[in-house]
Design an enzyme around this catalytic site. Structure first.
Site, PDB file in Angstrom:
ATOM      1  N   HIS A 111      -8.260  -4.755  -1.065  1.00 42.99           N
ATOM      2  CA  HIS A 111      -6.940  -4.211  -0.736  1.00 42.99           C
ATOM      3  C   HIS A 111      -6.132  -5.150   0.174  1.00 42.99           C
ATOM      4  CE1 HIS A 111      -4.291  -0.795  -1.067  1.00 42.99           C
ATOM      5  NE2 HIS A 111      -4.172  -0.662   0.246  1.00 42.99           N
ATOM      6  N   SER A 154       0.842  -1.200   0.000  1.00 43.77           N
ATOM      7  CA  SER A 154       0.000   0.000   0.000  1.00 43.77           C
ATOM      8  C   SER A 154       0.880   1.254   0.000  1.00 43.77           C
ATOM      9  CB  SER A 154      -0.963  -0.067   1.194  1.00 43.77           C
ATOM     10  OG  SER A 154      -1.990   0.887   1.075  1.00 43.77           O
ATOM     11  N   ASP A 213     -10.270  -3.815  -5.688  1.00 45.57           N
ATOM     12  CA  ASP A 213      -9.620  -2.949  -4.701  1.00 45.57           C
ATOM     13  C   ASP A 213     -10.207  -1.538  -4.805  1.00 45.57           C
ATOM     14  OD1 ASP A 213      -7.890  -1.428  -3.117  1.00 45.57           O
ATOM     15  OD2 ASP A 213      -6.155  -2.653  -3.646  1.00 45.57           O
TER      16      ASP A 213
END
Length: 207
Positions: A185, A104, A154
């Site tokens: 995610h 991320s 996502d």
């Protein structure tokens, strides 16, 4: 730049073996990915910095003004600072290979460093990166192995932007693999196995 430019943890590995940098996601810390790094590259020395920006108390590596809207000046600052931190550790360790793994926000700073300083990393795993701008590569990514992992649903990293990043990396010569799953995610086992395969193909000590 100092080896201590960031608060960080180091897990020692085989002297002269691989050096693996791991970069946490928003709200994580320098402990978040250590065990994953050790599992993926058992003999590596692992360096895990903590993001130096706080967003409502959550550690990040650079500032943003909204979801998917980056403070580009701060991203530039963070990229330069992180590249210096990485160089300092490489010079001290003299490793057989230099590997990166980010999730991320951590994948975003890793991607930014890879684009700004392509010679630093031999291989990088970008888990759910979001690069919502047109990147500028300072050099060539030829010979660099990059794995991008992503979720088809996502909400933070839209699949079309993942595909666009893949195209940018390929256009600059990187050896790119993309590993998808049907979720969002979160990191799923197939991503971890893809990372294991990528790192397993790197040179080992004495090779």
């Amino acid at each position: 730049m100092s080896k201590d430019a960031y608060i960080h943890k180091v897990l020692p590995g085989s002297p002269g073996g691989p050096l693996l940098f791991v970069f946490h996601g928003t709200g994580g810390d320098e402990s978040q990915l250590l065990s994953l790094g050790r599992d993926l590259v058992p003999d590596a020395t692992i360096v895990s910095p903590r993001g130096d920006v706080a967003e409502i108390g959550a550690a990040r590596f650079f500032r943003r003004t909204g979801e998917g809207v980056y403070d580009m000046d701060d991203l530039s600052r963070a990229t330069d600072k992180m590249a210096g931190f990485i160089k300092a550790h490489i010079e001290a360790a003299k490793p057989s290979s230099v590997l990166g793994l980010g999730y991320s926000n951590g994948a975003n700073i890793l991607a930014s460093v890879v684009l700004a300083a392509p010679d630093l990393f031999d291989a990088a795993v970008l888990m759910h990166p979001l690069i919502p701008f047109e990147p500028e590569v300072k050099g060539s990514l030829a010979g660099r192995r990059i794995l991008v992992t992503a979720g088809k649903r996502d909400p933070i990293c839209p699949p079309n932007l993942t595909s666009r990043l893949e195209a940018y990396l390929r256009a600059d010569g990187a050896d790119v693999t993309v590993e998808w799953h049907d979720g969002g995610h979160e990191v799923r086992p197939n991503e971890i196995e893809a990372a294991r395969r990528l790192f397993a193909g790197m040179p080992v000590e004495g090779a």
